[in-house]
Structure formats: structure tokens, C-alpha cells
Design a protein around this motif. Structure first.
Motif, short mmCIF file in Angstrom:
data_model
loop_
_atom_site.label_atom_id
_atom_site.label_comp_id
_atom_site.label_asym_id
_atom_site.label_seq_id
_atom_site.Cartn_x
_atom_site.Cartn_y
_atom_site.Cartn_z
N VAL A 193 41.78 40.56 40.08
CA VAL A 193 41.44 39.14 40.17
C VAL A 193 39.94 38.93 40.29
CG1 VAL A 193 43.64 38.43 41.20
CG2 VAL A 193 41.70 38.91 42.69
N LEU A 196 34.63 38.54 43.89
CA LEU A 196 33.54 37.61 44.11
C LEU A 196 32.65 38.17 45.23
CD1 LEU A 196 32.71 34.66 43.19
CD2 LEU A 196 33.72 33.92 45.34
N PHE A 227 42.24 28.31 44.19
CA PHE A 227 42.53 29.57 43.47
C PHE A 227 42.03 30.69 44.38
CE2 PHE A 227 41.70 26.30 40.30
CZ PHE A 227 42.58 26.55 39.26
N CYS A 228 42.59 30.79 45.59
CA CYS A 228 41.90 31.56 46.64
C CYS A 228 41.91 33.07 46.43
CB CYS A 228 42.41 31.19 48.02
SG CYS A 228 44.10 31.70 48.32
N GLY A 229 42.79 33.60 45.56
CA GLY A 229 42.79 35.05 45.31
C GLY A 229 42.87 35.83 46.60
N THR A 230 41.91 36.76 46.79
CA THR A 230 41.94 37.57 48.01
C THR A 230 41.18 36.91 49.16
OG1 THR A 230 39.99 38.77 47.29
CG2 THR A 230 42.12 39.73 46.71
N GLY A 231 40.63 35.73 48.89
CA GLY A 231 40.10 34.93 50.00
C GLY A 231 38.63 35.07 50.34
N LEU A 249 48.47 30.49 43.01
CA LEU A 249 49.75 30.56 42.30
C LEU A 249 50.59 31.75 42.78
CD1 LEU A 249 51.21 29.17 39.94
CD2 LEU A 249 50.02 30.71 38.38
N GLY A 281 50.84 27.71 45.61
CA GLY A 281 50.90 26.47 44.85
C GLY A 281 50.12 26.56 43.55
N ASP A 282 50.57 25.79 42.57
CA ASP A 282 49.89 25.76 41.27
C ASP A 282 48.81 24.67 41.32
OD1 ASP A 282 49.12 25.32 38.65
OD2 ASP A 282 51.12 25.68 37.82
N ALA A 283 47.55 25.07 41.13
CA ALA A 283 46.44 24.11 41.26
C ALA A 283 46.55 22.95 40.26
CB ALA A 283 45.11 24.84 41.07
N LYS A 284 47.36 23.13 39.21
CA LYS A 284 47.49 22.09 38.19
C LYS A 284 48.37 20.93 38.69
CE LYS A 284 49.10 24.68 34.65
NZ LYS A 284 49.44 25.94 35.32
N GLU A 298 36.59 30.02 42.76
CA GLU A 298 36.42 30.75 41.51
C GLU A 298 37.76 30.62 40.81
OE1 GLU A 298 34.90 35.14 40.38
OE2 GLU A 298 36.46 35.05 41.88
N ILE A 299 37.78 29.88 39.71
CA ILE A 299 39.07 29.61 39.07
C ILE A 299 39.54 30.86 38.31
CG2 ILE A 299 38.41 27.16 38.81
CD1 ILE A 299 38.66 27.94 35.64
N TYR A 300 40.68 30.74 37.68
CA TYR A 300 41.19 31.85 36.86
C TYR A 300 40.17 32.15 35.76
CZ TYR A 300 44.18 34.19 33.45
OH TYR A 300 44.70 35.07 32.54
N ILE A 324 43.85 25.32 32.15
CA ILE A 324 44.06 25.38 33.60
C ILE A 324 43.00 24.55 34.31
CG2 ILE A 324 44.03 26.94 35.61
CD1 ILE A 324 45.30 29.08 33.84
C1 LIG Z 1 39.44 34.88 39.74
S1 LIG Z 1 40.70 34.85 40.89
C2 LIG Z 1 39.94 34.26 42.33
C3 LIG Z 1 39.38 35.39 43.09
C4 LIG Z 1 38.89 35.04 44.44
N1 LIG Z 1 37.66 34.25 44.36
C5 LIG Z 1 38.65 36.27 45.26
O1 LIG Z 1 37.54 36.46 45.73
O2 LIG Z 1 39.54 37.07 45.42
C6 LIG Z 1 41.68 33.58 40.33
C7 LIG Z 1 42.97 33.36 41.11
O3 LIG Z 1 43.58 32.23 40.52
C8 LIG Z 1 44.99 32.39 40.66
N2 LIG Z 1 45.58 31.45 39.70
C9 LIG Z 1 45.74 31.57 38.36
N3 LIG Z 1 46.31 30.45 37.86
C10 LIG Z 1 46.48 29.60 38.90
C11 LIG Z 1 46.99 28.29 39.03
N4 LIG Z 1 47.44 27.62 37.97
N5 LIG Z 1 46.98 27.72 40.25
C12 LIG Z 1 46.54 28.39 41.34
N6 LIG Z 1 46.05 29.65 41.28
C13 LIG Z 1 46.01 30.23 40.07
C14 LIG Z 1 45.24 33.84 40.45
O4 LIG Z 1 46.43 34.26 41.08
C15 LIG Z 1 43.98 34.47 41.07
O5 LIG Z 1 44.26 34.85 42.40
#
Ligand SMILES: C[S@@+](CC[C@H](N)C(=O)[O-])C[C@H]1O[C@@H](n2cnc3c(N)ncnc32)[C@H](O)[C@@H]1O
Length: 401
Positions: A193, A196, A227-231, A249, A281-284, A298-300, A324
Motif C-alpha cells: 500500500v 508514506l 484511505f488510512c492504509g497502515t495509518g 476499504l 468503509g468505501d471513501a466513495k 494518501e489516496i489509492y 476513485i
Molecule cells: C496508498 S494506500 C494509503 C497508505 C497509507 N497512507 C499508509 O501510510 O499506510 C491507499 C489505501 O486506500 C485503500 N483504498 C483503496 N480504495 C479505497 C476506497 N474506495 N475507499 C477507501 N479506501 C480505499 C487501500 O486499501 C489502501 O489501504
């Protein structure tokens, strides 16, 4: 000439560092960009907390500025005079470092000057330990490990360019060890992912929050990362005492972020709520329970790319990411107040020495957002890119209109 102010040493991406300073202090306080790597701000160093600024590596107190300076032969004398003032009450041995920016001075000449300074002080009974220059400026590690920013020791920053002569004394340096600890030792990491860097997360938080901290305390400001990923963003936000909220997501990512947040809270003994602040949750389409004050994310970025992709592949990734991003912006616009600020890292692909950027950047007003651009960098786009990477990040600073 005596002039008060703080000199910042900008990081690897001077445009991003300058934008952060402009956002934090306002362009009216930003007096001057000196050469390529320094920036002078008319705020005293005692009012600056460098640990909360991701893009600058050192901060120093301005001692001398002479815009008419044009005689390099006087440099040694000026430095000796400056140091005599600074060491007036020095007790034992003083560690001395000199970092030179924009100058025609050679490393050899710099070393000759340093030795002359050491001898001058030796004759006066003051012992000086010189920190060796492997390059014209000392690294953050050299400053940190030799305590050059602490009382009794000295690191001078020197800039001799067409703008004249500037001398400043370092008062603080970025804590590179703490950044590296936060980055490498948090319990959950996931290279897929993207990783960052904590410094970039801090910069993004500052780009979004700007000077709002002058009228609201961080613990009154809710930061959302959808889109918190690993946070990483939420970790850094917690360290800066913001209230936090995150969605992703993937439930796995939510679990990772939860573990990382508990870890940072314990390690740094933070008084920030890290329980019940995350949700899958889905950010959309997600409806967030609380209205955020700022949104930092940081979005996808599309799939990780380790070798050069074809233009067809890039177009496909770009279309996916654009969909997205635009759906997310639409969804968020319905749930936030006017003036809500965002900082988003979105993908840009390196292709033939250029960047292919998301076309969303040209449609932001239609989506309900005004893009904030920065005067100090002539309103250029903010692109964060590391050599060898195929996917760069463009930083968008937005305001809901
Ligand atoms: C680039 S990563 C973010 C990484 C984060 N900044 C980190 O430091 O770990 C993007 C994240 O967006 C999530 N993602 C993808 N599509 C999404 C959606 N439609 N809604 C919410 N999250 C989504 C993925 O699961 C992924 O964790």
C-alpha cells in the motif's frame, strides 16, 4: 546589519518545504528565500517547534545579513568576530561546525578558514573542536550527534550568494532518529500500500491545517484519513495532538492502523483517543459519523510499479485512480462545511522524463474545491518523487467552496 528572524534549512524537496512554511507562517512572514536551500522568516526561533515541521531539516537564528557583501577576503575576519561574540561566556571546549550553502567557496578554502579560526581561539586560551566537513554542509546526523544545536556548541550556517552574506546559528535540528523509529519499528507495515514517510505525513497535516492552530488547539481539530492504509497520517496526527478518525476499504488495513495507533500512543505516552476512531468503509460512499475539520490522506495510488509501464497501462491506472478520487471528493463535499481544508497525495506517473498527472487537477472547482497554490514557489505543482520510482505523489491542497 542586525535583523531578527529564523533561517530554515529546507529539505530534499525545497518547493514542498517552502509551501509548508508559507502555509504555517503565512507569506507575509516569509521574508526571503536565500539561494536554493534556505528561507528567512521574521519569527523568532524560540517560537518555532521544529519537531512539528516535516519539511525543514534545521532552524537557525539569523546573526548577520549584509546584502552588499562582495569581498570574500573579509569572510575569515567576519567569522572570527561572530564567534568571539558567541563564545564570550563559553566555559570549556566548544564544538564548532560550519555549513555553507550557495557559495563559490571551495571545501579546501573552507577547511583553511576553519583551521585559522581554531588557531585564533587557541591563542586566546579557548579550545575549539572542529566538526569535519565531508561536504560543504553538515548532515543532520552530524549536528545531532555532536550536539551542535545545544548550548555551548555552535553550528554556523553561511550563505554567500548574489543576495549577499547571511550568517545564522543553528538552534534546532530534525530528530532523524525519531522519524526512523516511527517509520521502521511500528508493528504493522505493508509495502504494497506504499510507505508514506512520517515526514511527508507531517508536511501534509501542516499543509491542510495551516495556521489554524493559532486560533484552535490541535485537540479541538478532527483529522480524517479516509484511505488510512497502515495509518501513518493518523499516527503523525496523534503525535501532533489532533483528534483522529480513519476509514479504509480493507478491514485488514483498519486492523493494522489500530495496532499502529495503540503502539504510538504507548510509546509516546499520548493523551489522544485511539479507540473507536476507525471504521471499514468505501471513501466513495461512506457516511462519516463526525464532520472532519481537516482531511489528510494518501489516496489509492494504483498498483505498485517496479519497472517502466507502457502508456496504455498508465492510462488505465490513471482512469481507475481518477474515478476513485472524483467519487470520493463528491461524497466528501456533501459531508463537510465550507472552508474545510484537505491535503491529498494523489498519484502521478513518471514517463519519458515527465509526469503524467491526474486530469482531476483541472476540474477541482466543478467538484466543489478550490486549489490552494503557493506564492513562494511561483504556484508550481507540488510533486514528491524519489529517483528510480515510477509512481510519484502530487500533493493537492484544497478548500471546500
Ligand atoms: C496508498 S494506500 C494509503 C497508505 C497509507 N497512507 C499508509 O501510510 O499506510 C491507499 C489505501 O486506500 C485503500 N483504498 C483503496 N480504495 C479505497 C476506497 N474506495 N475507499 C477507501 N479506501 C480505499 C487501500 O486499501 C489502501 O489501504
Amino acid at each position: 546589519m542586525k535583523m531578527n528572524g529564523s533561517v530554515f534549512v529546507l529539505g530534499r524537496d525545497p518547493d514542498i518545504s517552502l509551501s509548508e512554511l508559507e502555509r504555517l507562517f503565512g507569506d507575509s512572514h516569509l521574508i526571503k528565500v536565500i539561494g536554493r536551500q534556505l528561507c528567512l522568516i521574521d519569527i523568532e526561533t524560540k517560537n518555532i517547534n521544529l519537531s512539528k515541521i516535516g519539511g525543514s531539516i534545521k532552524v537557525a537564528e539569523l546573526i548577520t545579513s549584509d546584502t552588499n557583501f562582495n569581498n570574500d577576503a573579509l569572510l575569515e575576519k567576519i567569522l572570527v568576530d561572530t564567534l568571539e561574540n558567541l563564545t564570550k561566556n563559553a566555559s570549556s571546549k566548544v564544538n564548532l561546525g560550519i555549513s555553507v550553502f550557495d557559495s563559490k567557496l571551495s571545501l579546501k578554502k573552507l577547511n583553511t578558514i576553519k583551521i585559522a579560526i581554531k588557531n585564533h581561539f587557541k591563542n586566546q586560551g579557548q579550545s575549539i573542536r572542529l566538526i569535519p566537513n565531508n561536504s560543504m554542509s553538515l548532515t543532520s546526523a552530524q549536528t545531532l550527534h555532536n550536539n551542535l544545536h545545544k548550548k555551548n556548541n555552535i553550528e554556523l550556517l553561511l550563505d554567500i550568494s548574489k543576495d549577499g552574506l547571511y550568517i545564522a546559528k543553528v538552534t534546532d535540528v530534525q530528530d532523524i532518529e525519531s522519524y526512523s523509529y516511527r517509520d521502521r519499528l511500528r508493528p504493522k507495515r505493508d509495502t504494497r500500500v506504499g510507505m508514506l514517510p512520517p515526514k511527508l505525513a507531517q508536511i501534509m497535516l501542516n499543509l491542510a491545517a495551516g495556521n489554524s492552530q493559532s486560533f484552535k488547539k490541535p485537540d479541538q481539530i478532527l483529522v480524517l484519513d479516509p484511505f488510512c492504509g497502515t495509518g501513518v497520517v493518523l499516527q503523525e496526527a496523534a503525535l501532533m495532538s489532533y483528534k483522529i478518525n480513519g476509514t479504509d476499504l480493507s478491514q485488514k488495513m483498519i486492523d493494522y492502523t489500530q495496532d499502529n495507533l495503540r503502539w504510538i500512543k504507548n510509546r509516546y505516552n499520548l493523551d489522544v483517543n485511539t479507540e473507536g476512531v476507525l471504521e471499514q468503509g468505501d471513501a466513495k460512499s461512506h457516511r462519516w459519523a463526525s464532520k472532519p475539520d481537516i482531511v489528510v490522506s494518501e489516496i489509492y495510488l494504483g498498483p505498485p510499479i517496479t519497472q517502466k509501464a507502457s502508456i496504455e497501462m498508465i492510462n488505465k491506472y490513471s482512469a481507475d485512480c481518477r474515478t476513485i478520487l472524483e467519487k470520493f471528493l463528491n461524497n466528501l463535499a456533501r459531508q463537510t462545511d465550507l472552508g474545510t481544508r484537505l491535503c491529498l497525495a494523489i498519484p502521478a506517473w513518471r514517463y519519458n522524463n515527465n509526469f503524467i498527472r491526474l486530469t482531476t487537477v483541472d476540474r477541482l472547482p466543478q467538484l466543489g474545491y478550490n486549489q490552494i497554490k503557493f506564492k513562494s514557489i511561483n504556484y508550481r505543482p507540488l510533486i514528491y518523487h524519489r529517483q528510480g520510482q515510477f509512481v510519484a505523489r502530487e500533493l493537492l491542497v484544497l478548500e471546500k467552496i
